[in-house]
Design an enzyme around this catalytic site. Structure first.
Site, PDB file in Angstrom:
ATOM      1  N   CYS A   1       0.857  -1.194   0.000  1.00 26.76           N
ATOM      2  CA  CYS A   1       0.000   0.000   0.000  1.00 26.76           C
ATOM      3  C   CYS A   1       0.893   1.244   0.000  1.00 26.76           C
ATOM      4  O   CYS A   1       0.643   2.223  -0.721  1.00 26.76           O
ATOM      5  CB  CYS A   1      -0.895   0.038   1.235  1.00 26.76           C
ATOM      6  SG  CYS A   1      -1.684  -1.514   1.663  1.00 26.76           S
TER       7      CYS A   1
ATOM      8  N   HIS B   1       0.783   4.924  -1.746  1.00 24.62           N
ATOM      9  CA  HIS B   1       0.193   5.960  -0.895  1.00 24.62           C
ATOM     10  C   HIS B   1       1.180   6.613   0.061  1.00 24.62           C
ATOM     11  O   HIS B   1       0.812   7.557   0.765  1.00 24.62           O
ATOM     12  CB  HIS B   1      -0.959   5.373  -0.067  1.00 24.62           C
ATOM     13  CG  HIS B   1      -2.125   4.893  -0.884  1.00 24.62           C
ATOM     14  ND1 HIS B   1      -2.970   5.744  -1.550  1.00 24.62           N
ATOM     15  CD2 HIS B   1      -2.582   3.643  -1.144  1.00 24.62           C
ATOM     16  CE1 HIS B   1      -3.908   5.040  -2.187  1.00 24.62           C
ATOM     17  NE2 HIS B   1      -3.689   3.755  -1.954  1.00 24.62           N
TER      18      HIS B   1
ATOM     19  N   CYS C   1     -34.978  -0.236  12.089  1.00 27.03           N
ATOM     20  CA  CYS C   1     -33.862   0.382  12.804  1.00 27.03           C
ATOM     21  C   CYS C   1     -34.346   1.633  13.539  1.00 27.03           C
ATOM     22  O   CYS C   1     -34.007   1.872  14.695  1.00 27.03           O
ATOM     23  CB  CYS C   1     -32.763   0.777  11.834  1.00 27.03           C
ATOM     24  SG  CYS C   1     -32.402  -0.443  10.554  1.00 27.03           S
TER      25      CYS C   1
ATOM     26  N   CYS D   1     -35.905   1.589  17.142  1.00 28.76           N
ATOM     27  CA  CYS D   1     -35.009   1.555  18.302  1.00 28.76           C
ATOM     28  C   CYS D   1     -34.097   2.783  18.335  1.00 28.76           C
ATOM     29  O   CYS D   1     -33.975   3.444  19.356  1.00 28.76           O
ATOM     30  CB  CYS D   1     -34.167   0.278  18.295  1.00 28.76           C
ATOM     31  SG  CYS D   1     -35.136  -1.192  18.753  1.00 28.76           S
TER      32      CYS D   1
ATOM     33  N   CYS E   1     -27.999  -6.796  14.344  1.00 26.91           N
ATOM     34  CA  CYS E   1     -29.299  -6.157  14.616  1.00 26.91           C
ATOM     35  C   CYS E   1     -30.395  -6.796  13.757  1.00 26.91           C
ATOM     36  O   CYS E   1     -31.520  -6.976  14.212  1.00 26.91           O
ATOM     37  CB  CYS E   1     -29.224  -4.652  14.378  1.00 26.91           C
ATOM     38  SG  CYS E   1     -28.451  -3.766  15.766  1.00 26.91           S
TER      39      CYS E   1
END
Lengths: 155, 259
Positions: free
Chosen positions: B74, B78, B175, B178, B220
């Site tokens: 990387c 970069h 979603c 809640c 969830c």
């Protein structure tokens, strides 16, 4: 995957998928038995027999039944109670058995916007998980046990 | 028709719904951090006790490690992440021009692997992918979230919002039921937060490891007994994008700690 903003097509697709599942397994899903709503309640027991309040209490306290996730109540033995919903203490004073039964079967009958799930309903739901599809959350016997227990909550 | 094309078409046919309607106003937005007890806060605050920092260190090592048949790291493209990756994660998911849809930071890392390193993709939730994305996102710690500002993302944000508002699963909950309507209340004794995605990937004590935002969203969904979307699916990407745009202005915390 569903196309956005086209709920009719979504429902048609869901019905198709549900139908093909029944076809594939060759078995009838454990769907709810028919019941009769009279006024703001369901007067007759879903099983034709009275429920067992002791079993009902244990069910209300079991996390898998989900009541205690949202509700609190006269349950000194558990610290893990919810506060998204009214305390169940005194529910038997406020509601008749017939009303309690309809509340559990389909709470949206009393309040269309409610967050309380309909415990005895298996249609009109979206993306139900594989293990739960086609089945109501609770069986008729479980509903009757819980109704019997809630009716004992009197102050 | 593919999901992404359907969104692009819907954007042409219908005016995008008013964004941010009925949402938590900027001054009331709170990170999950503010819902935690003092012990968990202390764990996040001190880098020497924050278990997520081990992943950040792993990611730093991977950043300079050559990979793939291109034999590039990387860092070869970069340079020093401390400057080149500053603030980047606060803008993700970001619009990818050649693909024509948003991609998450995890997907960007795997696109770089495929296109520039000629390396195989890292599996979702693998230690290496979590480590790299934790290292990159850590370079944005303290930066205000700005994801979703790119006008090209508008229809995708709207799609994510539709998913956030839609009830699903056997428990038939959305979603929003809640995380917009009931934050600060308790679900079986555990506090419900606003679902602000400020600290991902983060260390969850319940998981005993670092995990991605997608992992959290999937749990969830399983919680309401819905069929969770696959990792990297357009649905999870648009939900992630919506959540980030909904958290606009909150500072990044990666790697956060949550109970």
């Amino acid at each position: 995957m569903w196309p956005p903003r086209s709920s009719r097509r979504t429902r048609a697709a869901a019905a198709l998928i549900a139908a093909s599942l029944v076809f594939a397994t060759g078995a009838q899903a454990e769907g709810p038995v028919p019941y009769r709503i009279a006024g703001d309640g369901i007067p007759e027991s879903l099983t034709g027999a009275p429920g067992d309040a002791t079993r009902g209490r244990a069910l209300v306290l079991a996390r898998t039944t989900t009541c205690i996730l949202c509700h609190s109540g006269p349950f000194p033995e558990t610290r893990f109670q919810g506060d998204l919903a009214p305390d169940l203490t005194g529910a038997g004073n406020r509601w008749s058995v017939s009303q309690l039964r309809l509340r559990l079967v389909d709470a949206s009958h009393f309040n269309p916007e409610t967050i309380m799930p309909s415990y005895y309903r298996a249609d009109g739901l979206v993306r139900v998980g594989r293990n739960f599809a086609g089945k109501p959350i609770l069986s008729a016997t479980e509903i009757e046990d819980i109704v019997a227990f809630l009716a004992t909550l009197r102050d | 028709m593919s999901f992404w094309r359907a969104i692009a078409l819907a954007a042409l046919c219908a005016a995008a719904p008013a964004l941010l309607a009925g949402e938590i106003p900027p001054e009331a937005r709170r990170s999950g951090y503010s819902f935690m007890g003092p012990d968990t806060r202390a764990m996040q605050d001190d880098d020497t006790s924050n278990p997520g920092m081990l992943f950040v260190l792993d990611g730093e090592a991977l950043w300079t490690k050559k990979a793939g048949s291109a034999d590039k790291a990387c860092a070869d493209c970069h340079g020093d992440a401390r400057s080149s990756m500053k603030g980047v994660a606060a803008r993700y998911p970001a619009f990818d021009k050649s693909l024509g849809h948003p991609v998450t930071l995890d997907q960007r890392i795997n696109l770089c692997r495929a296109d520039h390193q000629q390396a195989t993709p890292l599996p979702y939730e693998s230690r290496d992918l979590l480590a790299l994305s934790a290292f990159v996102a850590h370079q944005s710690r303290g930066f205000a979230i700005t994801a979703g500002d790119d006008p090209q993302l508008k229809p995708f944000v709207a799609q994510g919002r539709d998913l956030f508002m839609r009830r699903e699963g056997q428990l038939n909950l959305a979603c929003t039921n809640c995380h917009d309507d009931n934050f600060d209340k308790r679900l079986a004794g555990a506090p419900i937060t606003q679902a602000q995605p400020t600290g991902y990937p983060l260390y969850r004590l319940e998981w005993q490891t670092l995990g991605s935002l997608e992992r959290r969203l999937r749990s969830c969904m399983t919680g309401v007994r819905a069929q969770a979307y696959d990792y990297g699916s357009p649905e999870l990407v648009t939900l992630e994008l919506y959540l980030m745009s909904r958290a606009r202005g909150l500072p990044m915390e990666t790697p956060a700690v949550r109970p």
